[in-house]
Motif scaffolding. Structure first.
Motif, short mmCIF file in Angstrom:
data_model
loop_
_atom_site.label_atom_id
_atom_site.label_comp_id
_atom_site.label_asym_id
_atom_site.label_seq_id
_atom_site.Cartn_x
_atom_site.Cartn_y
_atom_site.Cartn_z
N LEU A 1 40.13 49.90 37.64
CA LEU A 1 39.71 48.52 37.37
C LEU A 1 38.45 48.42 36.52
O LEU A 1 38.15 47.35 36.00
N ILE A 2 37.72 49.53 36.39
CA ILE A 2 36.43 49.47 35.69
C ILE A 2 36.34 50.61 34.68
O ILE A 2 36.66 51.77 35.00
N SER A 3 35.90 50.28 33.47
CA SER A 3 35.66 51.30 32.44
C SER A 3 34.16 51.42 32.20
O SER A 3 33.37 50.59 32.66
N ARG A 4 33.78 52.42 31.43
CA ARG A 4 32.35 52.59 31.13
C ARG A 4 31.82 51.42 30.32
O ARG A 4 30.64 51.06 30.45
N GLU A 5 32.68 50.79 29.52
CA GLU A 5 32.25 49.63 28.74
C GLU A 5 31.85 48.46 29.64
O GLU A 5 30.99 47.65 29.28
N ASP A 6 32.47 48.39 30.80
CA ASP A 6 32.15 47.31 31.73
C ASP A 6 30.73 47.44 32.29
O ASP A 6 30.16 46.45 32.77
N LEU A 7 30.18 48.64 32.24
CA LEU A 7 28.84 48.86 32.75
C LEU A 7 27.78 48.43 31.76
O LEU A 7 26.61 48.29 32.12
N GLY A 8 28.19 48.25 30.49
CA GLY A 8 27.26 47.83 29.46
C GLY A 8 26.15 48.84 29.26
O GLY A 8 26.36 50.06 29.34
N PHE B 1 31.20 44.86 42.69
CA PHE B 1 31.86 43.59 43.01
C PHE B 1 31.59 42.56 41.92
O PHE B 1 32.48 41.80 41.52
N ASN B 2 30.37 42.52 41.42
CA ASN B 2 30.02 41.56 40.37
C ASN B 2 30.77 41.84 39.07
O ASN B 2 31.08 40.90 38.32
N ILE B 3 31.06 43.10 38.81
CA ILE B 3 31.88 43.43 37.63
C ILE B 3 33.28 42.85 37.81
O ILE B 3 33.86 42.28 36.87
N TYR B 4 33.84 43.00 39.00
CA TYR B 4 35.17 42.43 39.26
C TYR B 4 35.17 40.92 39.01
O TYR B 4 36.07 40.37 38.39
N LYS B 5 34.13 40.25 39.52
CA LYS B 5 34.06 38.80 39.37
C LYS B 5 33.95 38.40 37.90
O LYS B 5 34.52 37.39 37.48
N ALA C 1 39.87 36.99 40.05
CA ALA C 1 38.82 37.15 41.07
C ALA C 1 38.26 35.77 41.40
O ALA C 1 37.14 35.42 41.03
N TYR C 2 39.06 35.02 42.14
CA TYR C 2 38.75 33.60 42.41
C TYR C 2 38.57 33.40 43.90
O TYR C 2 39.42 33.81 44.71
N LYS C 3 37.47 32.76 44.26
CA LYS C 3 37.15 32.47 45.67
C LYS C 3 37.30 33.74 46.52
O LYS C 3 36.84 34.80 46.17
N GLN C 4 38.02 33.65 47.64
CA GLN C 4 38.16 34.79 48.56
C GLN C 4 39.35 35.64 48.13
O GLN C 4 40.32 35.81 48.86
N PHE C 5 39.25 36.22 46.94
CA PHE C 5 40.36 36.99 46.37
C PHE C 5 40.53 38.33 47.07
O PHE C 5 39.64 38.81 47.78
N ASP C 6 41.69 38.92 46.87
CA ASP C 6 41.99 40.24 47.40
C ASP C 6 42.03 41.23 46.23
O ASP C 6 42.37 40.85 45.10
N LYS C 7 41.72 42.47 46.49
CA LYS C 7 41.65 43.45 45.42
C LYS C 7 42.99 43.66 44.72
O LYS C 7 43.04 44.01 43.54
N TYR C 8 44.09 43.44 45.43
CA TYR C 8 45.37 43.64 44.77
C TYR C 8 45.59 42.62 43.66
O TYR C 8 46.35 42.87 42.72
N PHE C 9 44.90 41.45 43.72
CA PHE C 9 44.95 40.50 42.61
C PHE C 9 44.53 41.20 41.31
O PHE C 9 45.15 41.03 40.26
N LEU C 10 43.43 41.94 41.40
CA LEU C 10 42.87 42.60 40.22
C LEU C 10 43.82 43.67 39.68
O LEU C 10 43.94 43.85 38.47
#
Length: 526
Positions: free
Chosen positions: A115-122, A172-176, A182-191
């Protein structure tokens, strides 16, 4: 397309169960093709069956099968399991000409956070420890950076509150920020659904086993908005349990990269019938009838066909009533701080309630207490719509009638005993933003607001507001009337939520109660 050009992936592959099944399916398909068109190409086994040469099996495994998982141990198990699968039915004679016998699957099955790449870390200067925990994954490092024809699997199910516990806030903030779902009380499988869709080729297909609540709950709104036009098939298992060790209401979704005109919705009543291809009850629905609002689907296909003609005249329940969730104190462990059960209440007077909590005795001002509806025992849970509600629990409600937090100076002056109790529980209540990252997850807390609830929405709905208390995800309906301003625990995937009249409503709350409890209405909601 050339068969060997197929690229199939599981981006949360775990120990590789799905990849093994995909590999076996491809092998069986090839054997079937050769049996029909070129049987001499196959090798004969001692039992009379035919098999592909090992070189072909290796090509299928190394060219067609890919997987990613954040757990390095699962990755190694997945590779090992696939290699064991590869050499099934092989003999010393059949492997003699194939050197090396076992291929290196290091480029196929990779370790990392899908779900996360190095680019997402900025350009953030994060610690090595945090980086190792996140394990960003570069998709150009697998399948030569190309996208996939098919993605399959059973992605992780992790609720928002559990993500706060298991994942870092940074992650978690990257996911959001990154994922629309990643809306309200989302679940990780959404992502995972959103990411897998992004990794498909223009004519690719995604098939996942996921909880069926995504098409019903408010948190699934953005996921529905994204994928309603692309869903081709939804097999709904209702309350049938696919996983013996967990209570999960499951579905299998088939999502195409290209838009679909219709979706086939199936009520699966028998796993055996599904696996052998026996016809199940289904209905064809136009995709344009599905949007970001909860989908009006029911496992009673006959009922769905009956109400299909009402679709254009119906309106969401939220347009005629006020629907709101319960409170969330974020202070339930190791023991709840804000509320007291009858075993903790020693006695009471007209002004105070005497409680024994955390090994000490306190007297709490009654003016700051409310009845708290949170059934925790078997004899408290057998309620239906027309049950008379009562509760033996009381909860500290440190809020004014307008929903604002009672000022700390007022707390100290008018509720000194309650404040003393809360102060004694400070270590259990302190927000992490005031305590070096350790404590309750309460944003924007200050030294004067440390005793506030974890979530503060809809607080005014519990003040001078008759309501229906609704049991969530229950087989039996419960829309019980409450006139005593009981607070209820936050619903989420279980528990309770509430319904109240909207201003100038045309519908009395008792009428709404009767309508909601009608078998047809309940069936539609269920």
């Amino acid at each position: 397309m050339d068969f060997m050009e197929l690229r199939i992936a599981d981006i949360a592959c775990g120990s590789g169960i799905f990849l093994q099944e995909v590999y076996q399916f491809l092998i069986d398909y090839c054997i079937g093709w050769y049996l029909e068109y070129n049987p001499e190409y196959l090798l004969e086994l001692s039992n009379g069956k035919r098999k592909l040469p090992l070189t072909d099996k290796k090509d299928i495994l190394t060219k067609c099968i890919y997987g990613v998982d954040i757990d390095i141990h699962a990755v190694e198990v997945s590779k090992f399991s696939l290699l064991i699968k590869l050499i099934e039915d092989e003999t010393p004679a059949s492997v003699r000409e194939c050197v090396p016998i076992l291929p290196d699957l290091g480029l196929n099955i990779r370790n990392g956070n899908s779900l996360i790449s190095r680019e997402d870390l900025g350009n953030d200067n994060i610690s090595f420890e945090l980086l190792c925990g996140i394990k960003p994954f570069q998709w150009q490092d697998i399948n030569e950076g190309y996208k996939f024809d098919v993605i399959i699997g059973n992605p992780p199910y992790v609720k928002t509150e559990d993500m706060h516990t298991l994942d870092s806030e940074y992650e978690f903030n990257i996911y959001k920020k990154k994922y629309k779902s990643a809306y309200k009380q989302f679940d990780k499988y959404f992502l995972f659904v959103e990411k897998a869709f992004d990794l498909l080729k223009c004519d690719g297909k995604l098939c996942y086993i996921i909880p069926n609540k995504f098409y019903k709950i408010e948190a699934g709104k953005e996921l529905r908005r994204l994928f309603a036009p692309y869903i081709a098939q939804l097999d709904d298992f209702g309350d049938m349990q696919l996983f013996p060790d967990k209570t999960i209401y499951s579905s299998i979704v088939l999502i195409c990269k290209e838009k679909c005109a219709v979706v086939k919705y199936t009520n699966v009543t028998s796993l055996t019938a599904l696996w052998i291809g026996r016809e199940q009850e289904d209905i064809i629905i136009k995709n344009k009838m599905l949007d970001e609002t909860p989908w009006r689907l029911s496992t009673d296909i006959h009922f769905m066909k009956m109400i299909a003609g009402l679709e254009e005249y119906s309106k969401p329940l939220g347009e005629v009533v006020n629907i709101f969730n319960g409170i969330q104190t974020s202070a339930e462990r190791p023991k709840p701080v804000y509320w007291f059960g009858k075993d903790e209440i020693i006695s009471e007077t007209d002004d105070e309630v005497f409680v024994r909590k955390f090994g000490r005795e306190y007297h709490i001002e009654k003016r700051i207490l409310k009845p708290y509806f949170k059934p925790t025992k078997a004899d408290e849970k057998g309620l239906d719509t027309y049950s008379l509600l009562n509760t033996d629990k009381k909860i500290i409600f440190p809020y004014n009638s307008d929903g604002s937090l009672i000022d700390i100076a007022v707390m100290q002056k008018e509720y000194p005993e309650t404040y003393r109790y809360l102060l004694d529980c400070y270590e259990l209540l302190v927000p992490k933003c005031l305590n070096g990252g350790k404590g309750r997850d309460i944003k924007n807390a200050t030294p004067d607001t440390w005793y506030q609830y974890g979530r503060t929405q809809a607080l005014t709905a519990f003040i001078d507001t008759p309501k229906l208390i609704v049991r969530v995800l229950s087989k039996e309906p419960m829309y019980a009337y409450d006139k005593d301003d009981m607070l209820i625990a936050s619903g989420g995937t279980a528990g309770y939520c509430a319904i109240a009249e909207i201003p100038n409503s045309k519908y009395d709350l008792f009428y709404i109660q009767a309508w909601l409890d009608h078998p047809y209405t309940e069936k539609l909601f269920y």
